[in-house]
Design a protein around this motif. Structure first.
Motif, short mmCIF file in Angstrom:
data_model
loop_
_atom_site.label_atom_id
_atom_site.label_comp_id
_atom_site.label_asym_id
_atom_site.label_seq_id
_atom_site.Cartn_x
_atom_site.Cartn_y
_atom_site.Cartn_z
N LYS A 195 -0.49 -5.31 -8.44
CA LYS A 195 -0.48 -3.91 -8.85
C LYS A 195 0.44 -3.70 -10.05
O LYS A 195 1.28 -4.55 -10.34
N GLY A 241 0.84 -1.20 0.00
CA GLY A 241 0.00 0.00 0.00
C GLY A 241 0.87 1.24 0.00
O GLY A 241 1.96 1.25 -0.58
N ARG A 242 0.39 2.28 0.67
CA ARG A 242 1.14 3.55 0.68
C ARG A 242 2.52 3.36 1.29
O ARG A 242 3.53 3.77 0.72
N ILE A 243 2.58 2.75 2.47
CA ILE A 243 3.88 2.56 3.14
C ILE A 243 4.71 1.53 2.39
O ILE A 243 5.90 1.74 2.13
N ILE A 275 6.57 -3.74 10.89
CA ILE A 275 6.23 -2.34 11.16
C ILE A 275 4.72 -2.16 11.02
O ILE A 275 4.24 -1.03 10.93
N HIS A 328 -4.28 -7.70 -4.00
CA HIS A 328 -4.33 -7.28 -5.42
C HIS A 328 -2.94 -7.12 -6.02
O HIS A 328 -2.06 -6.49 -5.42
N ASP A 372 8.66 -3.49 15.65
CA ASP A 372 8.26 -2.19 16.20
C ASP A 372 6.91 -2.29 16.88
O ASP A 372 6.51 -1.39 17.60
P1 NAP Z 1 -2.61 1.14 3.04
O1 NAP Z 1 -2.18 2.17 2.07
O2 NAP Z 1 -4.06 0.92 3.26
O3 NAP Z 1 -1.92 -0.22 2.60
C1 NAP Z 1 -2.21 -1.43 3.18
C2 NAP Z 1 -1.84 -2.53 2.20
O4 NAP Z 1 -2.06 -3.78 2.85
C3 NAP Z 1 -2.69 -2.52 0.93
O5 NAP Z 1 -1.82 -2.51 -0.17
C4 NAP Z 1 -3.46 -3.81 0.98
O6 NAP Z 1 -3.48 -4.49 -0.26
C5 NAP Z 1 -2.62 -4.65 1.91
N1 NAP Z 1 -3.40 -5.72 2.53
C6 NAP Z 1 -4.69 -5.69 2.95
N2 NAP Z 1 -5.06 -6.91 3.38
C7 NAP Z 1 -3.99 -7.71 3.22
C8 NAP Z 1 -3.76 -9.09 3.45
N3 NAP Z 1 -4.72 -9.88 3.92
N4 NAP Z 1 -2.54 -9.59 3.16
C9 NAP Z 1 -1.56 -8.79 2.66
N5 NAP Z 1 -1.74 -7.49 2.39
C10 NAP Z 1 -2.93 -6.96 2.69
O7 NAP Z 1 -2.01 1.43 4.48
P2 NAP Z 1 -0.61 2.11 4.84
O8 NAP Z 1 -0.79 3.56 5.00
O9 NAP Z 1 0.43 1.60 3.89
O10 NAP Z 1 -0.38 1.49 6.31
C11 NAP Z 1 -0.26 0.10 6.49
C12 NAP Z 1 -0.29 -0.28 7.94
O11 NAP Z 1 0.93 0.09 8.57
C13 NAP Z 1 -1.36 0.41 8.78
O12 NAP Z 1 -2.62 -0.20 8.68
C14 NAP Z 1 -0.80 0.34 10.18
O13 NAP Z 1 -1.30 -0.78 10.86
C15 NAP Z 1 0.70 0.18 9.95
N6 NAP Z 1 1.44 1.33 10.48
C16 NAP Z 1 2.32 1.14 11.51
C17 NAP Z 1 3.01 2.21 12.02
C18 NAP Z 1 4.01 2.05 13.12
O14 NAP Z 1 4.18 2.96 13.91
N7 NAP Z 1 4.71 0.95 13.18
C19 NAP Z 1 2.80 3.51 11.51
C20 NAP Z 1 1.89 3.66 10.47
C21 NAP Z 1 1.22 2.56 9.97
P3 NAP Z 1 -4.37 -4.09 -1.53
O15 NAP Z 1 -3.84 -2.77 -1.99
O16 NAP Z 1 -4.08 -5.18 -2.49
O17 NAP Z 1 -5.79 -4.02 -1.07
#
Ligand code: NAP
Length: 309
Positions: A174, A149-151, A225, A172, A251
């Protein structure tokens, strides 16, 4: 302009975030989540993503129509209740990517090159007796990212200059120049360093289990993370204790801020206290995005980052 006493701030915010909140609005405060909430005609809640928002609180204040969470993960919101009652929610995606990816890269380098141990080696004067052990080079390694995803995508871009191969898994495929695996186990088998960057959902709960760790293998590293719930911690502890994987950088944990004590005695882990977004700049940006969402709600405009529940 957000009307006075229309927003209920739930829980404490760090000083730098509280100052930003107070600069832009005057919320009522409900700091102790276990106490009775203040009485008022509140229409929105402002909360940090690390605090669980009890469904019961929303039930007690039926005037609430929106919840702004400060963080990208919204696994601590009562999503079913919000959906059922048509309550909007927002999060703070994007603005924390830099900080989270910088931490992820730092953890990877520190884990592979054993930096904390190397520093201790110098401080304890062990160096005068023998040279530090050899570690491993990142260049040439195969990186897997679970959750592109974004991260995940920002992380991949940052990793490219390290001369690594990049692959990913997720629901999905990409349009990206990286190899896609539908199945996490196949990804784990095909990589040396496995990053977790997916959300905490019912589908990702304990996604990394003993089979995935076995596929990663004795030369493989896990870097989490995402959220503690994505990993079966007992399986991970077993894999680390019996050297079924080379190491892990974590983390996030199942039980924060008191992670399973068994992690603390291992020498093949790098542990950080959920600090992915914990920089001053990022926390200010997150607070402002959360408040931007509240402002849009009160202006009856589309939310800048609405959670599609
Ligand atoms: P995002 O843009 O919504 O990306 C999440 C990605 O996870 C999407 O690409 C999605 O895939 C994928 N995903 C969903 N279900 C999945 C599954 N069953 N198996 C594998 N991949 C799956 O969110 P983001 O902004 O990148 O953030 C991701 C996560 O990082 C957050 O939800 C949060 O829990 C964590 N985070 C942690 C910290 C920290 O302090 N450590 C800080 C910020 C965020 P699709 O695109 O194919 O739907």
């Amino acid at each position: 302009m957000i009307p006075v006493n229309s927003v209920l701030q739930v829980g404490h915010f760090p000083e730098i975030m509280q100052a930003e909140i107070d600069r832009r609005l005057s919320p009522a405060r409900h700091l102790d989540i276990h106490a009775a909430p203040p009485v008022g005609n509140f229409q929105a809640v402002l909360i940090r993503s690390n605090l669980k928002l009890p469904e019961d609180l929303l039930r007690q204040i039926p005037s609430i129509r929106m919840v702004a969470t400060c963080g990208v993960g919204y696994d601590n919101l009562p999503l079913d209740y919000l959906k059922e009652h048509g309550i909007k929610a927002s999060n703070t995606p994007g603005v924390l990517n830099d900080a989270v990816c910088e931490l992820a890269v730092g953890m990877m380098l520190a884990l592979l090159r054993k930096l904390p141990e190397a520093q201790e080696y110098v401080k304890s004067a062990a160096w005068s007796k023998a040279p530090f052990k050899l570690t491993t080079t990142l260049a040439g390694k195969r990186i897997g990212i679970v959750g592109m995803g974004r991260i995940g995508q920002d992380l991949a871009k940052r990793l490219e200059p390290f001369k690594v191969e990049i692959a990913y898994s997720g629901p999905h495929k990409k349009t990206l120049p990286y190899t896609y695996y539908q199945n996490i186990q196949d990804l784990a088998k095909a990589c040396d360093v496995l990053f977790l960057a997916c959300p905490a959902t019912a589908e990702t709960n304990q996604l990394v289990n003993s089979e995935v760790l076995e596929a990663l293998g004795p030369a493989g590293y896990l870097i989490n993370i995402a959220r503690g719930s994505v990993v079966d911690e007992n399986a991970l502890l077993d894999a680390l204790q019996h050297k079924k994987i080379a190491g892990a950088a974590l983390d996030v944990f199942e039980n924060e801020p008191n992670p399973n004590a068994a992690f603390l005695n291992l020498d093949n882990v790098l542990l950080t206290p959920h600090i992915g977004s914990a920089t001053s700049e990022t926390r200010i940006a997150m607070t402002n995005l959360a408040v931007d969402n509240l402002e849009a709600f009160f202006k009856q405009q589309p939310l800048p980052s609405e959670v599609n529940n």
